[in-house]
Design an enzyme around this catalytic site. Sequence first.
Site, PDB file in Angstrom:
ATOM      1  CG  ASN A  11      -1.783   1.516   1.318  1.00  0.00           C
ATOM      2  OD1 ASN A  11      -1.370   2.051   0.737  1.00  0.00           O
ATOM      3  ND2 ASN A  11      -2.052   1.727   2.814  1.00  0.00           N
ATOM      4  CE  LYS A  13       0.010   3.300   4.896  1.00  0.00           C
ATOM      5  NZ  LYS A  13      -0.613   3.773   6.570  1.00  0.00           N
ATOM      6  CG  HIS A  95      -6.513   2.289   4.857  1.00  0.00           C
ATOM      7  ND1 HIS A  95      -6.002   3.054   5.929  1.00  0.00           N
ATOM      8  CD2 HIS A  95      -4.679   1.090   4.527  1.00  0.00           C
ATOM      9  CE1 HIS A  95      -4.548   3.318   6.219  1.00  0.00           C
ATOM     10  NE2 HIS A  95      -4.052   1.889   5.927  1.00  0.00           N
ATOM     11  CD  GLU A  97      -3.023   6.097   6.558  1.00  0.00           C
ATOM     12  OE1 GLU A  97      -3.008   6.561   5.486  1.00  0.00           O
ATOM     13  OE2 GLU A  97      -2.043   5.356   7.328  1.00  0.00           O
ATOM     14  CD  GLU A 166      -4.003  -2.294   7.501  1.00  0.00           C
ATOM     15  OE1 GLU A 166      -2.717  -2.370   6.983  1.00  0.00           O
ATOM     16  OE2 GLU A 166      -4.198  -1.360   7.057  1.00  0.00           O
ATOM     17  N   GLY A 172       2.123   2.566  10.474  1.00  0.00           N
ATOM     18  CA  GLY A 172       2.740   3.074  10.958  1.00  0.00           C
ATOM     19  C   GLY A 172       3.537   3.801  12.224  1.00  0.00           C
ATOM     20  CB  SER A 210       4.858  -1.519  11.992  1.00  0.00           C
ATOM     21  OG  SER A 210       4.568  -0.436  12.505  1.00  0.00           O
ATOM     22  N   GLY A 232       4.585   1.298   4.789  1.00  0.00           N
ATOM     23  CA  GLY A 232       6.325   1.895   4.676  1.00  0.00           C
ATOM     24  C   GLY A 232       6.843   0.947   4.431  1.00  0.00           C
TER      25      GLY A 232
HETATM   26  P1  PGA Z   1       2.363   0.344   7.673  1.00  0.00           P
HETATM   27  O1  PGA Z   1       0.673   0.582   6.847  1.00  0.00           O
HETATM   28  O2  PGA Z   1       2.655  -1.155   7.251  1.00  0.00           O
HETATM   29  O3  PGA Z   1       3.337   1.542   7.429  1.00  0.00           O
HETATM   30  O4  PGA Z   1       1.953   0.427   9.329  1.00  0.00           O
HETATM   31  C1  PGA Z   1      -0.134  -0.690   6.783  1.00  0.00           C
HETATM   32  C2  PGA Z   1      -1.261  -0.055   6.067  1.00  0.00           C
HETATM   33  O5  PGA Z   1      -1.473   0.802   7.168  1.00  0.00           O
HETATM   34  O6  PGA Z   1      -1.780  -0.412   5.163  1.00  0.00           O
END
Ligand code: PGA
Length: 248
Positions: A11, A13, A95, A97, A166, A172, A210, A232
Site C-alpha cells: 500500500n 499510500k 483503510h 486513514e 489492521e 505506521g 508495521s 511503509g
Molecule cells: P504500515 O501501514 O505498514 O506502514 O504500518 C500499513 C497500512 O496502512 O496498510
Amino acid sequence: MSTRRKLVVGNWKMYGSRVANAELLGAILGARPFGADVAVCVPFPYLSETAVTLAGSDLRWGAQDVSAHEQGAYTGEVSAAMLHDFGCRYAIVGHSERRAYHAEGDQLVADKAKAALGRGVTPIVCVGETLAQREAGETEAVVKRQLSLVIHTLAHCASEMVVAYEPVWAIGTGRTATPEQAQAVHALLRAQLLAATPHAAVMKILYGGSVKPDNAAALFAQPDIDGGLIGGASLKAADFIAICRAAG
Ligand code: PGA
C-alpha cells in the site's frame, strides 16, 4: 501453516513519483519469482503506467480506494468501472486513514466493496480497532461490527473479498501486533466469515500494521494469517522483497 496461498500487498499510500515507481517496480520484477502472490496498490495517477510496467508479469496491481457510485457528478471520485477498464485487480476499501480523515463509515465501506466486486475488482476490506478500543476490551466487538455490514451487503459474493486486519495502533507506528495477538483476531474474523459463507476456509485474511522483514515470517506462520498489507516497508524495494520472500 494453512494451505491458502499467501498474498502480499504493498500500500504505497500518497507516496511515489514516476521515477521512483519505475525503480521500485523494476526491483520487485527482478526479484521474482516469489512463492506468494504479490500486488502493489498505487495512487490513482500511476495506475495506468503501473499496468503497463507490470503487463505480462505475475505481479498484480490495484487502487487504494474506489467510489461507491457507478458514475455521475461526483467530482474527484474514481469508479470501479474506470478501474476495471484497464484491468485493475484490487481496490483497498475502508483503510483506517480513510475512515479517520474522510469520515468513511461502515456502510460506505460496504457499498464501496460492493461497487468494486460488481466490476470484478476484488475489494481488500480493512478492519481494525484503535488503541483506546483495544485497551477498553472492545477489539472483538469493533472488528466484528466493521465486517458484519460488509458481509451483509455483499451477501452471496462475500467470499470474493479479501479482508485485512489492521490494528490502527500498529499502522505506521513501528508497533506491531504480536503474532499471537494478530492470530487471535484473525481467528475471530475467520469464524465470522465461516458463519456467513462456506467458502471462508479459502478466503484470505491479511495482517497489516508495521510489517517489516524481521517480523513478517512469524506473522505469516500463524494459521489464519494469509499474508500482509504493507505500508511503509512496501516503498523500500529490499524490505518489500524480503517480506514477499517471507510469505513464500
Ligand atoms: P504500515 O501501514 O505498514 O506502514 O504500518 C500499513 C497500512 O496502512 O496498510
